[in-house]
Design an enzyme around this catalytic site. Sequence first.
Site, PDB file in Angstrom:
ATOM      1  N   ASP A 132       0.865  -1.188   0.000  1.00 19.01           N
ATOM      2  CA  ASP A 132       0.000   0.000   0.000  1.00 19.01           C
ATOM      3  C   ASP A 132       0.896   1.231   0.000  1.00 19.01           C
ATOM      4  OD1 ASP A 132      -2.240   1.670   0.221  1.00 19.01           O
ATOM      5  OD2 ASP A 132      -2.270   1.561   2.399  1.00 19.01           O
TER       6      ASP A 132
ATOM      7  N   TYR B 264      -0.559   8.581  -1.923  1.00 13.59           N
ATOM      8  CA  TYR B 264      -0.566   8.497  -3.383  1.00 13.59           C
ATOM      9  C   TYR B 264      -1.788   9.208  -3.975  1.00 13.59           C
ATOM     10  CZ  TYR B 264       3.013   4.738  -3.496  1.00 13.59           C
ATOM     11  OH  TYR B 264       4.156   3.996  -3.399  1.00 13.59           O
ATOM     12  N   GLY B 265      -2.860   9.282  -3.186  1.00 13.29           N
ATOM     13  CA  GLY B 265      -4.153   9.743  -3.699  1.00 13.29           C
ATOM     14  C   GLY B 265      -4.126  11.126  -4.335  1.00 13.29           C
TER      15      GLY B 265
ATOM     16  N   ASN C 116      -6.043   1.290  -3.120  1.00 16.00           N
ATOM     17  CA  ASN C 116      -7.037   1.573  -4.153  1.00 16.00           C
ATOM     18  C   ASN C 116      -6.487   2.481  -5.235  1.00 16.00           C
ATOM     19  OD1 ASN C 116      -9.984   0.566  -3.413  1.00 16.00           O
ATOM     20  ND2 ASN C 116      -8.854   0.947  -1.551  1.00 16.00           N
ATOM     21  N   THR C 117      -5.631   3.428  -4.843  1.00 21.16           N
ATOM     22  CA  THR C 117      -5.058   4.341  -5.832  1.00 21.16           C
ATOM     23  C   THR C 117      -4.200   3.568  -6.829  1.00 21.16           C
ATOM     24  OG1 THR C 117      -5.076   6.091  -4.167  1.00 21.16           O
ATOM     25  CG2 THR C 117      -3.708   6.458  -6.102  1.00 21.16           C
TER      26      THR C 117
ATOM     27  N   GLU D  18      -6.512   8.702  10.857  1.00 22.18           N
ATOM     28  CA  GLU D  18      -5.167   8.809  11.421  1.00 22.18           C
ATOM     29  C   GLU D  18      -5.149   9.637  12.702  1.00 22.18           C
ATOM     30  OE1 GLU D  18      -2.243   9.570   8.381  1.00 22.18           O
ATOM     31  OE2 GLU D  18      -2.762   7.664   7.426  1.00 22.18           O
TER      32      GLU D  18
ATOM     33  N   CYS E  95     -11.263   2.601  -0.061  1.00 22.86           N
ATOM     34  CA  CYS E  95      -9.987   3.106   0.468  1.00 22.86           C
ATOM     35  C   CYS E  95      -9.648   2.275   1.689  1.00 22.86           C
ATOM     36  CB  CYS E  95     -10.119   4.583   0.848  1.00 22.86           C
ATOM     37  SG  CYS E  95      -8.689   5.235   1.760  1.00 22.86           S
TER      38      CYS E  95
END
Lengths: 272, 272
Positions: free
Chosen positions: B13, B45-46, B77-78, B157, B189
């Site tokens: 990830d 990354y999104g 997911n990205t 987070e 996500c």
Amino acid sequence: MSSKANAPIGIFDSGIGGLTVVKAVMEKLPHENIIYYGDTARVPYGIKSISTVREYALQITDFLLTQQVKTILIACNTVSAAANQDVRARAGTIPVLDVVEAGTKAALRAQAASNRIGVIGTMATINSQTYEQSILKENSNKRVYSKACPMLVPLAEEGWISNEISRLTIAEYLQDFRDKSLDALILGCTHYPLFKTEIEDFLKDSGTDVIDSAVSIAAKTEALLTENELLNTSGKTGRFDCFVSDKPQRFQTLAERFLGKKLNRIEISPLL
Amino acid sequence: MSSKANAPIGIFDSGIGGLTVVKAVMEKLPHENIIYYGDTARVPYGIKSISTVREYALQITDFLLTQQVKTILIACNTVSAAANQDVRARAGTIPVLDVVEAGTKAALRAQAASNRIGVIGTMATINSQTYEQSILKENSNKRVYSKACPMLVPLAEEGWISNEISRLTIAEYLQDFRDKSLDALILGCTHYPLFKTEIEDFLKDSGTDVIDSAVSIAAKTEALLTENELLNTSGKTGRFDCFVSDKPQRFQTLAERFLGKKLNRIEISPLL
């Protein structure tokens, strides 16, 4: 005017938040040429280790030095906290200002006796205790209260500036500070000036001065350039060159929100 | 048992969110050895460009291939959206599963006639329309409703899972979906499974099945390994090796929240 006065001011940040500093410098010094570097490929620095932040900051410093800047403004609180000495050493005779020093001085001047000073910022900035050390170095009688507010950056980027969620988030983070009736509160992250009005509203009965360090560093830049006879006195509107390491989605919208005006050209210049 | 059955499952990830997939695989397949790579130096990354996401995904794939993994799970997911074909091409004969495909299949199976399917994810995942394309490829009669929810990652987070702010944020993002009475909603996500209960509560009167793609990909992994006679039948508890590209502050706390248990050893292995 010396030829060096025509050289640009270099300003950098981990991402686009530092455009709030560009905005403040443009307003204060409209004739200056400005080069901005935003490390958008590697943002956010706030959650990275100190050694990684140092390495990135030096890469950007090298980039700005090749652009012949006459001064460097560290517009990133995380870099100011973790790497300002490294950047100064690398820059040599080129003067370097940073938002931590600028915010500290402004907070100490905010009230006749600013004895109780609050600081909010990212996790990295707060954990580094840089503001605390910076304030206590100036005056060891002060009391400093710090708080990491990691939700404020994504809120600013989502554009949720004055809705119920941002008000509750500000209240959640600042309730303790309001109870303490601080003399000054430093907005220790370049994204936070977007919430200045909401934070002032929340603290309005506590007599706290809210310190926007973007405005503070712009004032220091004017003083520095004046002292060194490096002010651009051409009378022309300064050029603005914007470099980023990656152009993320929604970049234009976000950048213009932070800069407060249209942004015509952005160059992508990765450092790796 | 073939010697290859003893090889680890590689899971990766952009950061630590993929540990929700590790958790689901551990629960489903407790005897499997697992190697995880989280690109914590370059998360998220999104918000990055598709070409940057592809480059990073291939670097991690190469790392996992040197670790002799028997299969690769793209827990991001990205990456699933932007680079799953690139990763499959690089992996060659090593099978690759991704959370988008797993989530899609689970959503289509969720109800006897799942005709109206919602997807939530990061900006990059939603803008890429990968879930939409993935669902419509399976069945072009479906209707897909997508929504980017960028605040949910920082909320997870910060640990604000079920307070007033997270409830308002979920309501802000999902109000339209509730009004539409969807058949299924894919949590697109890896951070979002932490909010599964709150999202189910918000949607409770709309008859919507909430699809946790971490659970879906764990089930697909079991089927794949069984079919290829690669299940680890040693009977011993599997080894877990966790690699990250940087060890950010609060990493341990966060990682354990996502993994749902103690994490003893983490190796830092930058890719650059």
